[in-house]
Design an enzyme around this catalytic site. Structure first.
Site, PDB file in Angstrom:
ATOM      1  CD  GLN A 347      -3.149   0.571   0.026  1.00 42.07           C
ATOM      2  OE1 GLN A 347      -3.258  -0.609  -0.388  1.00 42.07           O
ATOM      3  NE2 GLN A 347      -3.691   1.451  -0.397  1.00 42.07           N
ATOM      4  N   GLY A 351       0.698   1.841  -6.504  1.00 41.11           N
ATOM      5  CA  GLY A 351       0.658   0.848  -7.711  1.00 41.11           C
ATOM      6  C   GLY A 351       1.914   0.019  -8.105  1.00 41.11           C
ATOM      7  CD  GLU A 374       7.447 -26.443   9.837  1.00 42.69           C
ATOM      8  OE1 GLU A 374       7.520 -26.961  10.740  1.00 42.69           O
ATOM      9  OE2 GLU A 374       7.927 -26.904   8.723  1.00 42.69           O
TER      10      GLU A 374
HETATM   11  C1  FAD Z   1       4.622 -22.811  -0.220  1.00 48.73           C
HETATM   12  C2  FAD Z   1       4.290 -23.960   0.583  1.00 48.73           C
HETATM   13  C3  FAD Z   1       5.121 -25.025   0.710  1.00 48.73           C
HETATM   14  C4  FAD Z   1       4.816 -25.884   1.492  1.00 48.73           C
HETATM   15  N1  FAD Z   1       5.931 -27.052   1.714  1.00 48.73           N
HETATM   16  C5  FAD Z   1       5.371 -28.212   2.249  1.00 48.73           C
HETATM   17  C6  FAD Z   1       6.361 -29.355   2.537  1.00 48.73           C
HETATM   18  O1  FAD Z   1       7.795 -29.194   2.040  1.00 48.73           O
HETATM   19  N2  FAD Z   1       6.058 -30.622   3.135  1.00 48.73           N
HETATM   20  C7  FAD Z   1       4.602 -30.804   3.295  1.00 48.73           C
HETATM   21  O2  FAD Z   1       4.472 -31.964   3.620  1.00 48.73           O
HETATM   22  N3  FAD Z   1       3.733 -29.942   3.056  1.00 48.73           N
HETATM   23  C8  FAD Z   1       4.224 -28.566   2.569  1.00 48.73           C
HETATM   24  N4  FAD Z   1       3.283 -27.682   2.330  1.00 48.73           N
HETATM   25  C9  FAD Z   1       1.657 -27.815   2.778  1.00 48.73           C
HETATM   26  C10 FAD Z   1       1.391 -27.227   3.933  1.00 48.73           C
HETATM   27  O3  FAD Z   1       1.847 -27.983   4.971  1.00 48.73           O
HETATM   28  C11 FAD Z   1      -0.273 -27.578   3.920  1.00 48.73           C
HETATM   29  O4  FAD Z   1      -0.769 -26.631   2.796  1.00 48.73           O
HETATM   30  C12 FAD Z   1      -0.768 -27.191   5.279  1.00 48.73           C
HETATM   31  O5  FAD Z   1      -0.484 -28.272   6.229  1.00 48.73           O
HETATM   32  C13 FAD Z   1      -2.356 -27.117   5.328  1.00 48.73           C
HETATM   33  O6  FAD Z   1      -2.755 -28.351   4.638  1.00 48.73           O
HETATM   34  P1  FAD Z   1      -3.893 -28.146   3.442  1.00 48.73           P
HETATM   35  O7  FAD Z   1      -3.592 -27.266   2.372  1.00 48.73           O
HETATM   36  O8  FAD Z   1      -4.377 -29.504   2.669  1.00 48.73           O
HETATM   37  O9  FAD Z   1      -5.194 -27.307   3.863  1.00 48.73           O
HETATM   38  P2  FAD Z   1      -6.405 -28.348   4.615  1.00 48.73           P
HETATM   39  O10 FAD Z   1      -5.691 -29.331   5.587  1.00 48.73           O
HETATM   40  O11 FAD Z   1      -7.379 -29.021   3.797  1.00 48.73           O
HETATM   41  O12 FAD Z   1      -7.064 -27.054   5.363  1.00 48.73           O
HETATM   42  C14 FAD Z   1      -8.115 -26.384   4.377  1.00 48.73           C
HETATM   43  C15 FAD Z   1      -8.532 -25.221   5.548  1.00 48.73           C
HETATM   44  O13 FAD Z   1      -9.176 -25.842   6.527  1.00 48.73           O
HETATM   45  C16 FAD Z   1      -8.781 -25.280   7.848  1.00 48.73           C
HETATM   46  N5  FAD Z   1      -8.955 -26.224   8.794  1.00 48.73           N
HETATM   47  C17 FAD Z   1      -8.488 -27.604   8.804  1.00 48.73           C
HETATM   48  N6  FAD Z   1      -8.838 -28.101   9.929  1.00 48.73           N
HETATM   49  C18 FAD Z   1      -9.398 -27.223  10.797  1.00 48.73           C
HETATM   50  C19 FAD Z   1     -10.083 -27.259  12.092  1.00 48.73           C
HETATM   51  N7  FAD Z   1      -9.962 -28.211  12.948  1.00 48.73           N
HETATM   52  N8  FAD Z   1     -10.459 -25.975  12.673  1.00 48.73           N
HETATM   53  C20 FAD Z   1     -10.592 -24.942  11.791  1.00 48.73           C
HETATM   54  N9  FAD Z   1     -10.049 -24.916  10.513  1.00 48.73           N
HETATM   55  C21 FAD Z   1      -9.375 -26.149   9.924  1.00 48.73           C
HETATM   56  C22 FAD Z   1      -7.256 -24.884   7.359  1.00 48.73           C
HETATM   57  O14 FAD Z   1      -6.714 -24.130   8.274  1.00 48.73           O
HETATM   58  C23 FAD Z   1      -7.533 -24.236   6.084  1.00 48.73           C
HETATM   59  O15 FAD Z   1      -7.422 -23.121   6.273  1.00 48.73           O
HETATM   60  C24 FAD Z   1       3.533 -26.472   1.799  1.00 48.73           C
HETATM   61  C25 FAD Z   1       2.569 -25.436   1.463  1.00 48.73           C
HETATM   62  C26 FAD Z   1       3.090 -24.160   0.868  1.00 48.73           C
HETATM   63  C27 FAD Z   1       1.880 -23.450   0.583  1.00 48.73           C
END
Ligand code: FAD
Length: 394
Positions: A347, A351, A374
């Site tokens: 912000q 732009g 994590e």
């Molecule tokens: C750039 C990047 C690097 C990554 N690197 C790694 C890696 O090296 N190794 C690896 O294993 N993973 C990696 N990840 C994955 C990351 O750890 C996951 O995206 C994360 O754990 C969430 O899992 P998901 O995306 O499947 O979301 P989901 O588990 O499907 O969750 C979807 C949404 O629901 C919410 N939710 C789920 N359960 C609850 C609850 N009980 N109460 C309230 N809300 C809830 C979540 O907070 C989220 O907002 C990476 C992700 C990114 C973006």
């Protein structure tokens, strides 16, 4: 532009002379050797193998591995400062260090056999083996007690079958930390941790996992098709994967939070000079109160997060191996500080905040990514509330 002396004093105040010296050394190195290449590597979708190699002679690659195995461990807080300073210039290089040290080396140190320590820690400390953590599955990353990747007991070991997604560093890693289930019906009690050598195992396919951001990280989808893992590569015990994950993520959340502080600081370091150069209505925009409010909020967020992270590091240095509540608080606060600082920095840039000429636009999606890794913000809010309400099941 260097951080202002007043801000630097606040950031450094309760660090020791040695910790300040490490910060200065990492910052000087990172600004000279890494920062000039980051934008180009992102455009070229180029993994920073050569930049990572430069960490090795300086001892910045393995700050959580004890000297006995070739690492440079002094204390956990210093490790956090290294992660912070690397992340201030590059998400990916900081991620290499954080995944390898917190998730993988930390797990081997806490739960590995002597043979596993001897086999894996020295090549990691020499930078010869990078690591990936294979946790998240297509069906979800938050609910790790509900894994679909299976481990089947066979003669001499196990066969792992399943798919992991979003895996950082996978195509460049020489060691995978993998969680799989021996029995899905047992939920988290079936979860088991393994060390998998991707170069010595059949049935592993690594595919590109296209992202809108962090293209230089080459995120991957990793398929295990009856991949044989010898029994000596079991990490911890059968069904004991959750305690391994618990300690790995506790330290992982510390280093991710430290990285977020570095990103939050970078946003500030970019926004301050811009605010003092850019003019509107015949004045520097930094003279307008609404811009000053954003700068003030950015300073407060960064410093509050930094103090949470440093305190967590000191708790670990004091011998508290698991500090789950504090780790959740630090990770939540620091990741949201990084995202909000990126929004404010954009912000302030107007732009230009979204033009390819400036770094701040890139920082937004990179900060947002740390609200997932994590443990998502929702998961940490849930954990913090359960600790506070006394209803957390350990
Ligand atoms: C750039 C990047 C690097 C990554 N690197 C790694 C890696 O090296 N190794 C690896 O294993 N993973 C990696 N990840 C994955 C990351 O750890 C996951 O995206 C994360 O754990 C969430 O899992 P998901 O995306 O499947 O979301 P989901 O588990 O499907 O969750 C979807 C949404 O629901 C919410 N939710 C789920 N359960 C609850 C609850 N009980 N109460 C309230 N809300 C809830 C979540 O907070 C989220 O907002 C990476 C992700 C990114 C973006």
């Amino acid at each position: 532009m260097p951080t202002s002396p007043a801000l630097q004093r606040m950031a450094d105040f309760d660090l020791t002379t040695e910790q300040r010296a490490v910060r200065n050394a990492v910052r000087e190195f990172a600004e000279r050797e890494i920062l000039p290449h980051v934008e180009r590597y992102e455009r070229e979708e180029r993994y920073p193998t050569d930049l990572v190699a430069k960490l090795v002679p300086l001892g910045f690659i393995a700050p959580l591995i004890p000297e006995r195995w070739g690492g440079s461990l002094t204390d956990v807080l210093t490790y956090g400062v290294i992660c912070e300073e690397l992340a201030r210039v590059d998400w990916v290089v900081a991620s290499v260090v954080s995944v390898m040290n917190s998730l993988v080396a930390g797990s081997i140190l806490a739960h590995g056999s002597d043979a596993q320590k001897e086999r894996w820690l020295p090549p990691m400390a020499r930078g010869e083996v990078l690591c990936s953590a294979c946790l998240t599955e297509p069906g979800g990353g938050t609910d790790l007690g509900n894994l679909r990747t299976s481990a089947l007991r066979v003669d001499g070991g196990y066969r792992i079958t399943g798919t992991k997604v979003f895996i950082s560093h996978a195509a460049h890693a020489g060691l995978f930390f993998v969680v799989a289930t021996l029995d899905r019906a047992q939920k988290h009690r079936g979860v088991t941790a393994f060390l998998v050598d991707p170069h010595a195992s059949d049935g592993i396919t690594i595919r590109d996992f296209p992202m809108r951001t962090l293209k230089r990280d080459n995120l991957a989808e990793v398929h295990f098709d009856e991949t044989f893992v010898p029994a000596e590569n079991l990490l911890g015990t059968e069904g004991g994967g959750f305690p391994v994950l618990g300690s790995a993520l506790d330290t992982g959340r510390f280093s991710v939070a430290a990285r977020c502080v570095g990103q939050a600081q970078r946003c500030l370091d970019l926004a301050i000079p811009y605010a003092m150069e850019r003019e509107a209505f015949g004045r520097k925009i930094g003279e307008f109160q609404m811009i000053q409010q954003k700068i003030a909020d950015m300073v407060c967020r960064t410093e509050a997060a930094r103090q949470m992270v440093y305190r967590l590091g000191r708790m670990k240095d004091a011998g508290i191996a698991r500090a789950s509540l504090e780790a959740s608080v630090a990770k939540l606060m620091a990741s949201e500080a990084a995202t909000h600082n990126a929004l404010d920095a954009i912000q302030i840039h107007g732009g230009y905040g979204l033009s390819a000429e400036y770094e701040v636009g890139r920082l937004l999606l990179e900060a947002k990514a740390l609200e997932f890794g994590e443990g998502t913000s929702e998961l940490h809010r849930k954990l913090i509330a359960e600790h506070a309400l006394g209803i957390r099941k350990q």
